[in-house]
Design a protein around this motif. Structure first.
Motif, mmCIF file in Angstrom:
data_model
loop_
_atom_site.group_PDB
_atom_site.id
_atom_site.type_symbol
_atom_site.label_atom_id
_atom_site.label_comp_id
_atom_site.label_asym_id
_atom_site.label_seq_id
_atom_site.Cartn_x
_atom_site.Cartn_y
_atom_site.Cartn_z
ATOM 1 N N SER A 1 0.807 -1.230 0.000
ATOM 2 C CA SER A 1 0.000 0.000 0.000
ATOM 3 C C SER A 1 0.829 1.263 0.000
ATOM 4 O O SER A 1 0.299 2.357 0.213
ATOM 5 C CB SER A 1 -0.938 0.003 1.215
ATOM 6 O OG SER A 1 -1.841 -1.073 1.173
ATOM 7 N N ALA B 1 -5.517 10.037 4.712
ATOM 8 C CA ALA B 1 -6.572 9.085 5.083
ATOM 9 C C ALA B 1 -7.900 9.816 5.222
ATOM 10 O O ALA B 1 -7.951 10.943 5.720
ATOM 11 C CB ALA B 1 -6.225 8.396 6.395
ATOM 12 N N TYR C 1 -0.114 4.678 -1.623
ATOM 13 C CA TYR C 1 -1.088 5.587 -1.026
ATOM 14 C C TYR C 1 -0.450 6.650 -0.137
ATOM 15 O O TYR C 1 -1.102 7.643 0.190
ATOM 16 C CB TYR C 1 -2.114 4.801 -0.195
ATOM 17 C CG TYR C 1 -3.063 3.980 -1.021
ATOM 18 C CD1 TYR C 1 -4.074 4.580 -1.758
ATOM 19 C CD2 TYR C 1 -2.948 2.596 -1.078
ATOM 20 C CE1 TYR C 1 -4.950 3.831 -2.524
ATOM 21 C CE2 TYR C 1 -3.818 1.825 -1.845
ATOM 22 C CZ TYR C 1 -4.817 2.451 -2.570
ATOM 23 O OH TYR C 1 -5.669 1.703 -3.333
ATOM 24 N N TYR D 1 -11.764 -0.104 -3.674
ATOM 25 C CA TYR D 1 -10.324 0.008 -3.865
ATOM 26 C C TYR D 1 -9.979 -0.309 -5.324
ATOM 27 O O TYR D 1 -10.836 -0.697 -6.118
ATOM 28 C CB TYR D 1 -9.583 -0.945 -2.922
ATOM 29 C CG TYR D 1 -9.543 -0.492 -1.476
ATOM 30 C CD1 TYR D 1 -9.297 0.836 -1.152
ATOM 31 C CD2 TYR D 1 -9.738 -1.404 -0.437
ATOM 32 C CE1 TYR D 1 -9.252 1.255 0.168
ATOM 33 C CE2 TYR D 1 -9.696 -0.992 0.891
ATOM 34 C CZ TYR D 1 -9.450 0.338 1.184
ATOM 35 O OH TYR D 1 -9.409 0.752 2.491
ATOM 36 N N SER E 1 -2.396 7.290 6.030
ATOM 37 C CA SER E 1 -2.800 7.312 4.624
ATOM 38 C C SER E 1 -3.891 6.296 4.306
ATOM 39 O O SER E 1 -4.493 6.373 3.242
ATOM 40 C CB SER E 1 -1.586 7.037 3.726
ATOM 41 O OG SER E 1 -0.633 8.065 3.825
ATOM 42 N N CYS E 2 -4.143 5.358 5.193
ATOM 43 C CA CYS E 2 -5.135 4.308 4.945
ATOM 44 C C CYS E 2 -6.238 4.392 5.995
ATOM 45 O O CYS E 2 -5.969 4.356 7.197
ATOM 46 C CB CYS E 2 -4.461 2.943 4.965
ATOM 47 S SG CYS E 2 -3.185 2.791 3.688
ATOM 48 N N SER E 3 -7.460 4.501 5.524
ATOM 49 C CA SER E 3 -8.567 4.915 6.382
ATOM 50 C C SER E 3 -8.909 3.942 7.499
ATOM 51 O O SER E 3 -9.081 4.349 8.646
ATOM 52 C CB SER E 3 -9.806 5.155 5.524
ATOM 53 O OG SER E 3 -9.554 6.183 4.599
ATOM 54 N N TYR F 1 -15.693 0.808 5.910
ATOM 55 C CA TYR F 1 -15.209 1.754 4.915
ATOM 56 C C TYR F 1 -16.293 2.031 3.872
ATOM 57 O O TYR F 1 -16.573 3.179 3.513
ATOM 58 C CB TYR F 1 -13.961 1.160 4.271
ATOM 59 C CG TYR F 1 -13.260 2.005 3.249
ATOM 60 C CD1 TYR F 1 -12.324 2.954 3.630
ATOM 61 C CD2 TYR F 1 -13.496 1.822 1.886
ATOM 62 C CE1 TYR F 1 -11.644 3.711 2.687
ATOM 63 C CE2 TYR F 1 -12.816 2.572 0.941
ATOM 64 C CZ TYR F 1 -11.901 3.517 1.344
ATOM 65 O OH TYR F 1 -11.241 4.253 0.411
ATOM 66 N N CYS G 1 0.340 0.649 6.463
ATOM 67 C CA CYS G 1 -1.114 0.616 6.250
ATOM 68 C C CYS G 1 -1.777 -0.566 6.934
ATOM 69 O O CYS G 1 -2.749 -1.133 6.426
ATOM 70 C CB CYS G 1 -1.456 0.631 4.761
ATOM 71 S SG CYS G 1 -1.627 2.299 4.096
ATOM 72 N N THR G 2 -1.256 -0.967 8.088
ATOM 73 C CA THR G 2 -1.915 -1.997 8.894
ATOM 74 C C THR G 2 -2.222 -1.409 10.267
ATOM 75 O O THR G 2 -1.471 -0.561 10.765
ATOM 76 C CB THR G 2 -1.046 -3.252 9.065
ATOM 77 O OG1 THR G 2 0.053 -2.961 9.947
ATOM 78 C CG2 THR G 2 -0.519 -3.745 7.730
ATOM 79 N N ASN H 1 -10.525 6.752 -4.484
ATOM 80 C CA ASN H 1 -9.858 5.678 -3.755
ATOM 81 C C ASN H 1 -9.678 4.412 -4.605
ATOM 82 O O ASN H 1 -9.001 3.477 -4.202
ATOM 83 C CB ASN H 1 -10.602 5.332 -2.471
ATOM 84 C CG ASN H 1 -12.101 5.333 -2.608
ATOM 85 O OD1 ASN H 1 -12.725 6.301 -2.228
ATOM 86 N ND2 ASN H 1 -12.688 4.287 -3.160
#
Length: 408
Positions: A51, A138, A54, A239, A114-116, A188, A89-90, A264
């Motif tokens: 990821s 994010a 992103y 995604y 950066s990852c929601s 999400y 992104c975890t 996204n």
């Protein structure tokens, strides 16, 4: 004797004055990450892993903006000092990065994420810590709604605003009355669907919803269902990988309705076209964009010029700057403006109060950056492009979501 009494009186007054000043001095000393010459900011984003597209260059963009401010003299005589962590992104890595930055590196504030979905995992810890957190790109809806006292984000856009804006575009620009809406069947997806439904009701349109698993491998069923439903347009709010499958399948099944692809769903336009495998699939496709103009356009030239100056080795590589790179500028602007407003003796409380009052045009994002004591999502607008698989043609206008948080 009189001299001794006078001296004693003066000494007492000095001691009393020092005692009165002690709490203020102590309070200032207790603010982590602040020295007479520096302000320490903790940054985190995906610097490695699948990821990284992103956020890797989003982090770079924020850093180069802070470097620019330092070259111009800093903020009230202090230079910005940045400490960066890889969150991959975890959720686990996000929490670990945040805890390290707050507890070990003793940063004054956080600028990362950066990852929601993963950023939501850090919400409770950040609220307890009291450290101000300005997200990178994010959407972070789960950390922004309901509003948290020290968390600000959606500087690119929230997922709710993604859904609201795409439906606003489909109804106003494409005159769609029946809209096929494909989202994820998780939190999400629920975020963007909430505002999409609100916007459809506001605009007198109907949504036909197909919620899919993010790891879906066969999208035949949802595409067939939307074709059978006779929708006027299709919005893909997934995604990148599911979006590519949907575009390819729509072309195979002869779906000729306009398709709107949410931002996204696009990690790389070049990769999107390659993975779909046919330009024919892009005969009626529109792309959501959160920037104020096309990436690399004259309006945004200063951002790309600054990137080339700051990272000459990266700028020479074919995959850099990554598509989301400019998104790092707006959150950096928020932090700089808030620190400037907080004055020469900044505290976390002053910075939080300053962010709540911000309302400005970044010149980079599609809409204004605006916060309030009850609104923690900073940007709600998008522009759109017709994309034929090779050329981006701008569609006039800015399309903003009108959904607002009402304490649900």
């Amino acid at each position: 004797m009189r001299l001794l009494k006078a001296l004693s009186k003066t000494a007492c007054m000095a001691l009393l004055g020092a005692a009165a000043l002690a709490p203020a001095v102590q309070a200032q000393a207790q603010e982590p990450g602040i020295t007479p010459t520096t302000i320490r900011i903790g940054m985190f984003g995906p610097l490695s892993g699948p990821s990284m597209a992103y956020g890797f260059d989003v982090v770079n963009a924020a850093r180069m903006y802070f470097d620019k401010i330092n070259r111009e003299g800093g903020i009230h005589g202090r230079r910005i000092e940045v400490v960066v962590e890889d969150d991959r992104c975890t959720a686990n890595d996000v929490v670990a990065a945040v805890k390290k930055l707050v507890e070990q590196d003793q940063v004054f504030l956080l600028n990362g994420g950066s990852c929601s979905a993963p950023v939501v995992a850090a919400r409770d810890y950040v609220v307890r810590s009291g450290v101000p957190w300005v997200m990178l790109n994010a959407s972070g809806d789960g950390a922004l709604y309901p509003p948290q006292p020290n968390i600000f984000g959606a500087l690119s856009i929230s997922q709710r605003a993604v859904g609201g804006s795409t439906v606003e575009f489909a109804t106003r620009q494409l005159s769609a009355k029946r809209i096929g809406y494909i989202n994820h069947d998780d939190a999400y997806g629920a975020w963007n669907l909430e505002a999409a439904r609100f916007q459809a009701a506001q605009n007198g349109a109907e949504l036909v919803v197909e919620s899919i698993n993010p790891n879906i491998s066969d999208v035949t069923a949802p595409v067939l269902k939307l074709r059978a439903a006779g929708v006027d347009a299709i919005v893909i709010a997934t995604y990148a990988r599911p979006a590519q499958l949907i575009l390819k399948k729509a072309q195979e099944l002869g779906v000729n309705k306009p398709i709107v692809i949410a931002v996204n769903a696009i990690a790389s336009l070049k990769q999107l076209v390659e993975n779909v495998g046919s330009r024919e699939a892009f005969r009626n496709v529109y792309i959501q964009e959160l920037l104020a103009a096309a990436p690399g356009s004259e309006k945004l030239a200063w951002v790309y010029d600054l990137y080339r100056q700051s990272y000459p080795d990266l700028a020479g590589k074919p995959d850099h700057p990554q598509v989301y790179m400019p998104y790092g500028i707006a959150p950096a602007m928020v932090i700089v403006r808030a620190l400037q407003a907080a004055g020469p003796e900044p505290t976390r409380a002053k910075v939080i109060a300053a962010i709540e009052q911000l309302n400005f045009d970044s010149g980079v994002m599609a809409g204004p950056i605006a916060f309030s004591p009850t609104e923690r999502a900073g940007q709600k607008a998008s522009i759109y492009f017709r994309f034929d698989g090779q050329t981006m043609t701008p569609v006039p206008g800015v399309f903003a979501s009108r959904w607002t948080y009402r304490g649900q």
